[in-house]
Design an enzyme around this catalytic site. Structure first.
Site, PDB file in Angstrom:
ATOM      1  N   SER A 129      25.259  46.580   6.794  1.00 44.16           N
ATOM      2  CA  SER A 129      25.189  46.469   5.918  1.00 44.16           C
ATOM      3  C   SER A 129      26.173  46.965   5.076  1.00 44.16           C
ATOM      4  CB  SER A 129      24.268  47.509   5.482  1.00 44.16           C
ATOM      5  OG  SER A 129      23.768  48.235   4.740  1.00 44.16           O
ATOM      6  N   TYR A 153      19.473  55.712   7.443  1.00 46.25           N
ATOM      7  CA  TYR A 153      19.747  54.738   7.380  1.00 46.25           C
ATOM      8  C   TYR A 153      21.610  53.646   7.945  1.00 46.25           C
ATOM      9  CZ  TYR A 153      20.061  50.015   5.991  1.00 46.25           C
ATOM     10  OH  TYR A 153      20.495  48.629   5.636  1.00 46.25           O
ATOM     11  N   LYS A 157      22.662  51.952  10.940  1.00 50.02           N
ATOM     12  CA  LYS A 157      23.676  49.912  11.418  1.00 50.02           C
ATOM     13  C   LYS A 157      25.225  50.323  11.747  1.00 50.02           C
ATOM     14  CE  LYS A 157      20.815  47.769   8.660  1.00 50.02           C
ATOM     15  NZ  LYS A 157      19.836  46.612   9.566  1.00 50.02           N
TER      16      LYS A 157
HETATM   17  C1  WQD Z   1      21.313  49.335  -6.784  1.00 51.06           C
HETATM   18  C2  WQD Z   1      21.269  50.016  -7.934  1.00 51.06           C
HETATM   19  C3  WQD Z   1      21.027  51.920  -8.099  1.00 51.06           C
HETATM   20  C4  WQD Z   1      15.942  51.166  -7.949  1.00 51.06           C
HETATM   21  C5  WQD Z   1      20.134  49.628  -0.772  1.00 51.06           C
HETATM   22  C6  WQD Z   1      20.638  50.583   0.601  1.00 51.06           C
HETATM   23  C7  WQD Z   1      21.424  49.023   1.592  1.00 51.06           C
HETATM   24  C8  WQD Z   1      20.306  47.342   0.987  1.00 51.06           C
HETATM   25  C9  WQD Z   1      19.920  47.700  -0.595  1.00 51.06           C
HETATM   26  C10 WQD Z   1      19.068  47.685   2.390  1.00 51.06           C
HETATM   27  C11 WQD Z   1      21.949  51.226  -7.645  1.00 51.06           C
HETATM   28  C12 WQD Z   1      20.116  51.167  -8.959  1.00 51.06           C
HETATM   29  C13 WQD Z   1      18.161  51.040  -8.288  1.00 51.06           C
HETATM   30  C14 WQD Z   1      15.943  51.636  -9.931  1.00 51.06           C
HETATM   31  C15 WQD Z   1      17.922  52.240 -10.020  1.00 51.06           C
HETATM   32  N1  WQD Z   1      19.140  48.212   2.003  1.00 51.06           N
HETATM   33  N2  WQD Z   1      19.262  51.682  -8.722  1.00 51.06           N
HETATM   34  N3  WQD Z   1      16.789  52.100 -10.474  1.00 51.06           N
HETATM   35  O1  WQD Z   1      21.090  51.508  -3.432  1.00 51.06           O
HETATM   36  O2  WQD Z   1      23.176  49.563  -3.477  1.00 51.06           O
HETATM   37  O3  WQD Z   1      21.562  50.000  -1.520  1.00 51.06           O
HETATM   38  O4  WQD Z   1      19.652  48.781  -0.832  1.00 51.06           O
HETATM   39  O5  WQD Z   1      18.838  46.936   3.669  1.00 51.06           O
HETATM   40  O6  WQD Z   1      21.583  49.170   2.528  1.00 51.06           O
HETATM   41  O7  WQD Z   1      21.853  51.722   0.452  1.00 51.06           O
HETATM   42  O8  WQD Z   1      20.443  48.738  -3.442  1.00 51.06           O
HETATM   43  O9  WQD Z   1      19.077  48.433  -4.766  1.00 51.06           O
HETATM   44  O10 WQD Z   1      18.454  50.850  -4.398  1.00 51.06           O
HETATM   45  O11 WQD Z   1      20.501  50.093  -6.125  1.00 51.06           O
HETATM   46  O12 WQD Z   1      18.600  52.450 -11.493  1.00 51.06           O
HETATM   47  O13 WQD Z   1      14.278  51.563  -9.749  1.00 51.06           O
HETATM   48  O14 WQD Z   1      20.454  50.265  -9.221  1.00 51.06           O
HETATM   49  O15 WQD Z   1      20.788  53.421  -8.621  1.00 51.06           O
HETATM   50  O16 WQD Z   1      22.750  51.724  -8.862  1.00 51.06           O
HETATM   51  P1  WQD Z   1      21.561  50.271  -2.788  1.00 51.06           P
HETATM   52  P2  WQD Z   1      19.181  50.056  -5.050  1.00 51.06           P
END
Ligand code: WQD
Length: 344
Positions: A129, A153, A157
């Site tokens: 990741s 997490y 990885k």
């Molecule tokens: C994306 C953007 C949030 C939810 C994580 C893991 C990564 C992979 C993907 C597993 C960010 C914003 C999110 C919400 C929001 N996971 N957001 N409201 O954090 O980039 O990556 O998930 O494999 O390993 O680290 O993805 O989709 O959680 O967030 O505003 O309810 O959306 O702040 O900017 P992230 P995400």
């Protein structure tokens, strides 16, 4: 592709799309899944889409009591290699339960490695990741970027990547790729398989989709005070079908290698979109309103990260092809056709 591949976590969101891609290329698959964060119905639909059967073993890759069965099943399957997707993947949960995350994620990887060695099939593609990167890398981030995961997490990885490299250094029969996914979203165009998180979605796209379909009242936007175009977080969203093609391309690359290798490769589009840009795109794709509220930043989030994906292009002749519009349209088709996900 006549390969015989073991796919751990093959009933999951990424795994189901990888299975469809490999089956469509003529591979034979042994899917090992404990259905802790996936559903047997997904396996049924994989087989429907691909018009091909898989061998399914319902076992927990991280359970020591299951190891003997797993090693035997893998040996009996006579694989050419394995793709390791099984594991826990919720960032917030990993902060609350680090020991469980280290035990499950590292333990399951070691079990697959042991099984592949017993089967004399030392080829592995690991689901890593972009979370392994720190927050101080300049964008676009390439594979030489500083690795400084900020949560358990992400550290699992990172540790598994290095464990695989150590094993490959000790035995040059190993051929390995650690695929560093950016943000997988979307679904197979059929709408039959897709992301079905347990409980409250951690990630942006499944949450937006559940708001659009009426399962959630509104989206919480985690901060609009980041130093970005509109103040919200920027990520490299990649269509899960493009990601699946990247796994097939990585396997083909490994089968062409004469000697051992262990490399890290980004799978991303090279383009970043903000939260509000993603919301607007999903609104256009679904023709549904997506109410949202700006709330404080989420701990551990970084402002912006998107991939330099040129290494995958150079080594695998692979690049992401699907647009944000397609990602949203396909994610919506899955969610609107399956408002409650896979149900019994
Ligand atoms: C994306 C953007 C949030 C939810 C994580 C893991 C990564 C992979 C993907 C597993 C960010 C914003 C999110 C919400 C929001 N996971 N957001 N409201 O954090 O980039 O990556 O998930 O494999 O390993 O680290 O993805 O989709 O959680 O967030 O505003 O309810 O959306 O702040 O900017 P992230 P995400």
């Amino acid at each position: 592709m006549s390969d015989r591949i073991v796919v751990t976590g093959g009933a999951g969101y990424i795994g189901s799309h990888v299975c469809v891609e490999l089956l469509s290329r003529g591979a034979s698959l042994l899917v090992i899944d404990n259905f802790a964060n996936s559903h047997p119905e997904a396996v049924t639909r994989i087989q429907e889409i691909a018009n091909a059967d898989v061998v399914l073993l319902e076992r927990d890759m991280a359970d020591p009591a299951h190891k003997t069965d797993i090693v035997k099943a893998v040996k009996d399957f006579r694989p050419d290699g394995g793709i390791h997707l099984a594991g826990l993947k919720a960032v917030g949960e990993s902060v609350a339960e680090p020991a469980r995350y280290y035990s499950v994620n590292i333990g399951s990887a070691l079990t697959l490695i042991e099984a592949l060695e017993a089967a004399n099939a030392r080829t592995i593609v690991f689901s890593s990741s972009a979370t392994v990167y720190g927050e101080d890398n300049a964008n676009p981030v390439d594979e030489a970027g500083a690795t400084a995961p900020t949560n358990p997490y992400g550290r699992t990885k990172y540790f598994i990547e290095d464990m695989i490299k150590d094993i490959a250094r000790s035995d040059d029969k190993w051929r390995a790729v650690n695929l560093r996914y950016f943000n997988p979203v979307g679904a197979h165009p059929s709408g039959k398989i897709g992301e079905d998180p347990n409980g409250l979605p951690n990630n942006l796209f499944p949450f937006i989709a559940q708001v659009a379909v009426g399962r959630r009242e509104k989206l919480s936007v985690f901060g609009n005070d980041y130093p970005t175009s509109d103040g919200t977080g920027i990520r490299d969203y990649i269509h899960v079908s493009d990601l699946a093609r990247g796994h097939a391309a990585a396997l083909s690359y490994l089968h062409q290698q004469e000697t051992g290798c262990a490399i890290d490769v980004n799978l991303g589009t090279g383009v970043g979109y903000s939260v509000l840009e993603a919301v607007a795109a999903f609104k256009r794709a679904s023709n549904r309103d997506i109410p949202y509220e700006i709330v404080p930043r989420r701990d551990g989030d970084i402002a912006e990260i998107y991939a330099n994906a040129s290494l995958a292009q150079k080594l695998f002749n692979w690049r992401a092809e699907k647009s944000l519009k397609e990602m949203c349209a396909d994610h919506w088709r899955w969610q609107s056709q399956n408002p409650d996900g896979y149900t019994d």
